[in-house]
Design a protein around this motif. Structure first.
Motif, mmCIF file in Angstrom:
data_model
loop_
_atom_site.group_PDB
_atom_site.id
_atom_site.type_symbol
_atom_site.label_atom_id
_atom_site.label_comp_id
_atom_site.label_asym_id
_atom_site.label_seq_id
_atom_site.Cartn_x
_atom_site.Cartn_y
_atom_site.Cartn_z
ATOM 1 N N LEU A 286 0.810 -1.224 0.000
ATOM 2 C CA LEU A 286 0.000 0.000 0.000
ATOM 3 C C LEU A 286 0.839 1.269 0.000
ATOM 4 O O LEU A 286 0.305 2.363 -0.144
ATOM 5 C CB LEU A 286 -0.931 0.012 1.218
ATOM 6 C CG LEU A 286 -2.132 -0.944 1.184
ATOM 7 C CD1 LEU A 286 -2.845 -0.912 2.529
ATOM 8 C CD2 LEU A 286 -3.081 -0.550 0.055
ATOM 9 N N MET A 287 2.151 1.121 0.164
ATOM 10 C CA MET A 287 3.010 2.287 0.331
ATOM 11 C C MET A 287 3.676 2.733 -0.951
ATOM 12 O O MET A 287 4.341 3.769 -0.975
ATOM 13 C CB MET A 287 4.084 1.985 1.389
ATOM 14 C CG MET A 287 3.516 1.599 2.743
ATOM 15 S SD MET A 287 4.820 1.151 3.907
ATOM 16 C CE MET A 287 3.849 0.491 5.269
ATOM 17 N N THR A 288 3.530 1.952 -2.022
ATOM 18 C CA THR A 288 4.169 2.314 -3.285
ATOM 19 C C THR A 288 3.260 3.228 -4.098
ATOM 20 O O THR A 288 2.073 3.373 -3.803
ATOM 21 C CB THR A 288 4.484 1.050 -4.096
ATOM 22 O OG1 THR A 288 3.265 0.335 -4.351
ATOM 23 C CG2 THR A 288 5.446 0.142 -3.348
ATOM 24 N N ASN A 289 3.828 3.826 -5.123
ATOM 25 C CA ASN A 289 3.052 4.691 -6.021
ATOM 26 C C ASN A 289 3.297 4.242 -7.460
ATOM 27 O O ASN A 289 4.373 4.454 -8.009
ATOM 28 C CB ASN A 289 3.468 6.148 -5.841
ATOM 29 C CG ASN A 289 2.644 7.080 -6.729
ATOM 30 O OD1 ASN A 289 1.498 6.771 -7.069
ATOM 31 N ND2 ASN A 289 3.230 8.212 -7.108
ATOM 32 N N PRO A 290 2.288 3.584 -8.078
ATOM 33 C CA PRO A 290 0.967 3.260 -7.524
ATOM 34 C C PRO A 290 1.048 2.075 -6.560
ATOM 35 O O PRO A 290 2.051 1.371 -6.547
ATOM 36 C CB PRO A 290 0.165 2.887 -8.783
ATOM 37 C CG PRO A 290 1.194 2.317 -9.710
ATOM 38 C CD PRO A 290 2.440 3.135 -9.475
ATOM 39 N N PRO A 291 -0.014 1.853 -5.773
ATOM 40 C CA PRO A 291 -0.031 0.680 -4.886
ATOM 41 C C PRO A 291 0.122 -0.607 -5.696
ATOM 42 O O PRO A 291 -0.333 -0.697 -6.839
ATOM 43 C CB PRO A 291 -1.408 0.755 -4.215
ATOM 44 C CG PRO A 291 -1.818 2.181 -4.350
ATOM 45 C CD PRO A 291 -1.227 2.669 -5.640
ATOM 46 N N LEU A 292 0.772 -1.599 -5.095
ATOM 47 C CA LEU A 292 1.017 -2.850 -5.806
ATOM 48 C C LEU A 292 -0.271 -3.620 -6.064
ATOM 49 O O LEU A 292 -1.138 -3.729 -5.194
ATOM 50 C CB LEU A 292 1.960 -3.735 -5.000
ATOM 51 C CG LEU A 292 3.437 -3.359 -4.956
ATOM 52 C CD1 LEU A 292 4.174 -4.307 -4.024
ATOM 53 C CD2 LEU A 292 4.052 -3.384 -6.344
ATOM 54 N N SER A 293 -0.355 -4.187 -7.238
ATOM 55 C CA SER A 293 -1.325 -5.241 -7.501
ATOM 56 C C SER A 293 -0.681 -6.535 -6.987
ATOM 57 O O SER A 293 0.450 -6.861 -7.355
ATOM 58 C CB SER A 293 -1.607 -5.358 -8.996
ATOM 59 O OG SER A 293 -2.121 -4.144 -9.506
ATOM 60 N N THR A 294 -1.372 -7.247 -6.128
ATOM 61 C CA THR A 294 -0.743 -8.388 -5.480
ATOM 62 C C THR A 294 -1.777 -9.481 -5.226
ATOM 63 O O THR A 294 -2.917 -9.388 -5.707
ATOM 64 C CB THR A 294 -0.054 -7.929 -4.170
ATOM 65 O OG1 THR A 294 0.655 -9.029 -3.595
ATOM 66 C CG2 THR A 294 -1.046 -7.380 -3.162
ATOM 67 N N MET A 295 -1.355 -10.520 -4.510
ATOM 68 C CA MET A 295 -2.229 -11.635 -4.159
ATOM 69 C C MET A 295 -2.236 -11.763 -2.638
ATOM 70 O O MET A 295 -1.179 -11.913 -2.021
ATOM 71 C CB MET A 295 -1.737 -12.942 -4.801
ATOM 72 C CG MET A 295 -1.532 -12.860 -6.315
ATOM 73 S SD MET A 295 -3.038 -12.537 -7.248
ATOM 74 C CE MET A 295 -3.997 -14.012 -6.905
ATOM 75 N N ARG A 296 -3.425 -11.667 -2.041
ATOM 76 C CA ARG A 296 -3.530 -11.610 -0.580
ATOM 77 C C ARG A 296 -3.508 -12.996 0.050
ATOM 78 O O ARG A 296 -4.271 -13.886 -0.334
ATOM 79 C CB ARG A 296 -4.812 -10.889 -0.168
ATOM 80 C CG ARG A 296 -5.051 -10.870 1.350
ATOM 81 C CD ARG A 296 -6.218 -9.965 1.682
ATOM 82 N NE ARG A 296 -5.910 -8.584 1.312
ATOM 83 C CZ ARG A 296 -6.810 -7.718 0.859
ATOM 84 N NH1 ARG A 296 -8.074 -8.092 0.710
ATOM 85 N NH2 ARG A 296 -6.446 -6.484 0.554
ATOM 86 N N VAL A 297 -2.624 -13.165 1.038
ATOM 87 C CA VAL A 297 -2.557 -14.367 1.866
ATOM 88 C C VAL A 297 -3.052 -14.004 3.258
ATOM 89 O O VAL A 297 -2.525 -13.080 3.883
ATOM 90 C CB VAL A 297 -1.118 -14.912 1.944
ATOM 91 C CG1 VAL A 297 -1.028 -16.066 2.939
ATOM 92 C CG2 VAL A 297 -0.638 -15.359 0.565
ATOM 93 N N ASP A 298 -4.058 -14.717 3.757
ATOM 94 C CA ASP A 298 -4.568 -14.484 5.112
ATOM 95 C C ASP A 298 -3.675 -15.246 6.080
ATOM 96 O O ASP A 298 -3.917 -16.412 6.387
ATOM 97 C CB ASP A 298 -6.023 -14.944 5.221
ATOM 98 C CG ASP A 298 -6.675 -14.536 6.534
ATOM 99 O OD1 ASP A 298 -5.934 -14.262 7.506
ATOM 100 O OD2 ASP A 298 -7.918 -14.508 6.604
#
Length: 344
Positions: A286-298
């Motif tokens: 969330l801190m990059t510009n633009p925010p990263l597109s990623t895959m969420r691991v719970d």
């Protein structure tokens, strides 16, 4: 109280006296998992006071020890493992399981070391967090029938219980996101001895193989020092080669941050000129510009699931091993174009 004692007490009577629900009383008296030890003992005490026979159901839950690979827990991936440990602690507390956490170097995860650790912590169950057991450790576990759960780990022989993200399918979907955006020459930043990362490699390769014109190139990571800095340097060198790569899939978000920095420093627009997908959905995404597109691991869910597997193993130590995969969810971010929608 005398009125209750004059007849066989009902679970509803015990629930009213204990100030809990009837279902909670029922679960405690059936010795089911998932109730904190303080609540369990309170209900058993009230039941005994009212003449309910509780013999054989108040045995304490065996304790558990979590061993975490120290390089992962203290290095760049510490935030990943912290969330797993929080899930383990929460699950153990809910189940009334005494629980300890210790760091160990993976090359020191040998039977004599772990046996001493388990004895010192009075643990019967062993959680191996980010550790793939070596041959000696596996032989000891199987010979002594030690209850073990691999956390963020996979046993390719499926002799040991385990819980992990759906690494294959998560990486498959990550690759498909880049392919759907029109990219056909895609870099893959990866590198690890772990089975979990090998599954990500297989998933990404499957995505590339599904499109005839698509090609990929593995960019091996050494992980000597900062992963972001290493990825930045590697990506910079690749851009200097000018081989026409337009996207990258990164095995974790720290690597993706380094790739993004190198790409933007080279004057490329993201995601218009170059697209990036990370993995894990770490706070840095969330801190990059633009925010990263990623895959969420719970990660917390992995820890809680591991405790459930351990409790089941305590109840039946001869049952076939199980492996539980948790879905990996795409995070939109801003480093991959949004898929085009049908505007009809």
């Amino acid at each position: 109280m005398n009125e209750i004692k004059s007849k066989r007490p009902r679970q509803a009577d015990i629930a009213a006296a204990a100030g809990v629900s009837v279902s909670t009383v029922s679960r405690v008296l059936a010795n089911e998992p998932g109730i904190s030890e303080s609540v369990r003992q309170h209900i058993l005490r009230v039941a005994a006071e009212h003449g309910y026979q509780t013999k054989g159901i108040s045995e304490p839950m065996p304790g558990g020890l979590a061993l975490i690979a120290s390089d992962g827990a203290t290095g760049g991936l510490s935030v990943f493992y912290e969330a797993i440990v929080e899930g383990l602690r929460a699950g153990a507390a809910d189940a009334g399981m005494s629980f300890e956490v210790r760091l160990v170097r993976e090359d020191r995860a040998m039977p004599d070391v772990i046996r001493d650790q388990m004895k010192a912590t009075n643990a019967e169950g062993l959680f191996l967090v980010g550790i793939d057991p070596n041959t000696a450790l596996r032989q000891w576990i199987e010979a002594d029938k030690i209850p073990v759960v691999l956390v963020n780990g996979t046993d390719p022989q499926l002799h040991l219980d385990g819980v992990s993200p759906a690494n294959f399918f998560g990486a498959l979907q990550a690759g498909e996101r880049l392919l759907a955006a029109g990219h056909r020459k895609i870099l893959h930043f990866t590198g690890s001895h772990r089975h979990t990362i090998r599954e990500r490699v297989r998933g990404f390769d499957a995505a590339i193989a599904s499109v005839e014109a698509a090609t990929s190139r593995v960019v091996p990571m050494s992980f000597q020092g900062s992963a972001s800095r290493e990825a930045h340097e590697l990506m910079g060198a690749i851009l200097d080669e000018n081989e026409g790569f337009t996207a990258a899939f990164c095995m974790n978000d720290f690597i993706a941050v380094g790739v993004l920095e190198a790409v933007t420093e080279a004057g490329l627009r993201v995601p218009e000129d170059f697209a990036i997908v990370g993995f894990d959905d770490l706070p840095c995404a969330l801190m990059t510009n633009p925010p990263l597109s990623t895959m969420r691991v719970d990660r917390g869910a992995l820890g809680r699931e591991a405790v459930g597997l351990m409790i089941d193993r305590f109840h039946d130590r001869s049952a076939p091993a199980r492996h539980v995969c948790h879905a990996v969810v795409p995070v939109v971010g801003g480093t991959v174009p949004m898929p085009k929608t049908d505007e009809r």
